[in-house]
Design a protein around this motif. Structure first.
Motif, PDB file in Angstrom:
ATOM      1  N   ILE A  43     -16.603  39.220  71.594  1.00  0.00           N
ATOM      2  CA  ILE A  43     -16.996  38.676  72.802  1.00  0.00           C
ATOM      3  C   ILE A  43     -17.732  39.818  73.698  1.00  0.00           C
ATOM      4  O   ILE A  43     -17.223  41.072  73.963  1.00  0.00           O
TER       5      ILE A  43
ATOM      6  N   TYR B  80     -25.914  32.422  75.604  1.00  0.00           N
ATOM      7  CA  TYR B  80     -25.157  32.137  74.504  1.00  0.00           C
ATOM      8  C   TYR B  80     -23.513  31.796  74.763  1.00  0.00           C
ATOM      9  O   TYR B  80     -23.149  32.428  75.598  1.00  0.00           O
TER      10      TYR B  80
ATOM     11  N   SER C  94     -24.171  36.686  68.976  1.00  0.00           N
ATOM     12  CA  SER C  94     -23.507  37.194  68.278  1.00  0.00           C
ATOM     13  C   SER C  94     -24.323  37.457  66.709  1.00  0.00           C
ATOM     14  O   SER C  94     -25.033  36.831  66.509  1.00  0.00           O
TER      15      SER C  94
ATOM     16  N   TYR D 215     -18.158  30.544  68.736  1.00  0.00           N
ATOM     17  CA  TYR D 215     -19.409  30.984  69.172  1.00  0.00           C
ATOM     18  C   TYR D 215     -20.446  29.663  68.841  1.00  0.00           C
ATOM     19  O   TYR D 215     -20.554  29.171  67.802  1.00  0.00           O
TER      20      TYR D 215
ATOM     21  N   ASN E 100     -20.734  32.759  63.660  1.00  0.00           N
ATOM     22  CA  ASN E 100     -19.481  32.224  64.196  1.00  0.00           C
ATOM     23  C   ASN E 100     -18.238  32.594  63.175  1.00  0.00           C
ATOM     24  O   ASN E 100     -17.259  32.258  63.158  1.00  0.00           O
TER      25      ASN E 100
ATOM     26  N   TYR F 195     -19.699  31.354  74.308  1.00  0.00           N
ATOM     27  CA  TYR F 195     -18.474  31.625  73.664  1.00  0.00           C
ATOM     28  C   TYR F 195     -17.317  31.046  74.347  1.00  0.00           C
ATOM     29  O   TYR F 195     -16.856  30.992  75.464  1.00  0.00           O
TER      30      TYR F 195
END
Length: 438
Positions: free
Chosen positions: A204, A156, A195, A144, A199, A158
């Motif tokens: 997801i 954001y 998130s 992330y 990380n 991923y």
């Protein structure tokens, strides 16, 4: 005779008068006893339910009452249920997570207390159906990046790998762990949902992501540049098949990721993975490909005695997006006529102005603060924590340091470290902290 009788009578009165009056012994207060009489460990289904705690009191005191305490918000005392005498009813909420959980109910009376442990099962894992024409890739790895690469601060990123083996993406260096006889699908997803677990651990985000040939990095898209299929099953080939895409979509559901993408070769590829959950707690250890048996140049234990020492620090903020500041701390000076530098990579709380306290050498993201062990990255560069001098170096892989704040920006650093061959690196240094701007 009358005189004699009178004497006897007087003697009798004297004897009676000399006897001490009898006193009544004080009675001890009744001994109070309190105990839990129902089971002290209770199992509850994921759907939730009621827990009835029963207790008994011997010689109760009318001025006292039973109190309770619960160490979890998902258990509450029930006022709706009628409880019999010497019983308290509690309601347990449904556990929507697949992870079991436990809590403790404590009843107290006077100086007595008793505990009941409630163990609740996790929600049943429902494995989704995988499309029959899709290639199933059972392992999910992901990094992330926050909004670092997003089109706006609300987009954001991923970076996802679906593969036939685990731990494909190194979350420290970003390098890929590609091995023979495996299949990989790399996806570059952008979402409007950040998130909550940085990380470290995250899902997801659920939704549909449309393939974006222009790489706009907007939420709801799949970036074209970093999305591709890689197949190393036939290791006899000089070049492994690598396919980039021109259109398609990725659908993320709870416990399921499906991708239908059209390659530059005109072929439609379908893939599926029965997970959308990522847990990186134990994957934070640098590039595993370049770790060897040992790299140290030390041949014995080393005690540092640094002359004219300097302590410098540089904060890279939350460089790894793990909810902690990343500090590079260097301690340098002349040791036995050799200029020596100890560089330490440190993860520390956002709230601290600079690192202070005890830091164990570790890369376990469950810990609040740590010194990160040294390794060599994919570019052959020494990373994280190393001892370096004019003709050698040694990676720090174990031990601890203690940083004491003496006031007025002066620190004392106490070293109790170990390199990868087991040699000890010890010493103590006091100097003014110099913080460099990022």
């Amino acid at each position: 005779m009358r005189k004699l009788l009178s004497i006897f009578a007087l003697c009798a009165l004297a004897l009676v008068a000399c006897e001490e009056p009898k006193t009544q012994e004080p009675q001890e207060a009744p001994q109070i006893e309190f105990q839990i009489t129902s089971d002290t460990t209770v199992e509850v289904a994921a759907e939730g339910g009621n827990v009835v705690v029963k207790y008994a009191i011997t010689n109760p005191d009318a001025s006292l009452s039973v109190s309770y305490d619960v160490d979890a918000a998902w258990i509450a005392k029930s006022d709706a249920l009628d409880a019999a005498e010497n019983e308290i009813c509690f309601v347990v909420e449904a556990n929507e997570s697949e992870t079991p959980r436990r809590a403790t109910i404590t009843l107290s009376y006077a100086t007595f207390s008793g505990n009941v442990v409630v163990e609740q099962k996790g929600a049943e894992v429902v494995l989704p159906d995988v499309p029959s024409d899709a290639v199933e890739l059972p392992y999910l790895s992901a990094v992330y990046f926050g909004n670092m690469y997003g089109a706006t601060e609300n987009d954001y990123n991923y970076s996802v790998a679906l593969a036939t083996h685990p731990n494909v993406i190194d979350i420290v260096t970003g390098d890929l762990n590609i091995v023979e006889e495996q299949v990989y699908l790399f996806l570059d997803l952008f979402s409007s949902v950040p998130s909550e677990g940085y990380n470290v651990e995250f899902n997801i985000p659920v939704g549909t992501y449309e393939f974006d040939i222009n790489d706009t990095c907007k939420a709801g898209t799949v970036g074209a540049y970093n999305t591709f299929y890689y197949n190393t099953m036939d290791y006899s080939l000089d070049v492994y098949p690598e396919v980039f895409f021109v259109e398609g979509s990725v659908v993320v559901e709870k416990n399921l990721i499906t991708a239908e993408l059209v390659g530059e070769d005109g072929v439609t590829y379908k893939f599926a993975c029965r997970s959308n959950h990522v847990d990186n707690h134990d994957n934070f250890f640098g590039d595993w490909i370049y770790h060897g048996e040992y790299f140290t140049c030390l041949t014995e234990d080393k005690e540092l005695n640094l002359e004219s020492a300097r302590i410098k620090a540089l904060c890279w903020d939350d460089y790894y997006v793990v909810g902690k500041n990343y500090w590079m701390l260097s301690i340098s000076g002349v040791d036995n006529e050799a200029y020596t530098t100890l560089t330490l990579g440190i993860l520390n709380s956002f709230e601290d102005e600079y690192p202070v306290g005890e830091f164990s050498v570790a890369s376990d993201l469950h810990l609040e603060q740590m010194v990160l062990p040294g390794f060599i990255n994919g570019h052959g560069i020494l990373d994280w924590s190393w001892l370096s001098w004019e003709d050698g170096e040694a990676p720090i892989v174990d031990g601890a340091i203690t940083i004491v704040d003496n006031g007025d920006n002066v620190l004392t650093v106490v070293l109790d470290l170990i390199d990868d061959a087991g040699y000890k690196i010890t010493g103590e240094c006091t100097a003014e902290l110099e913080i460099s701007a990022f």
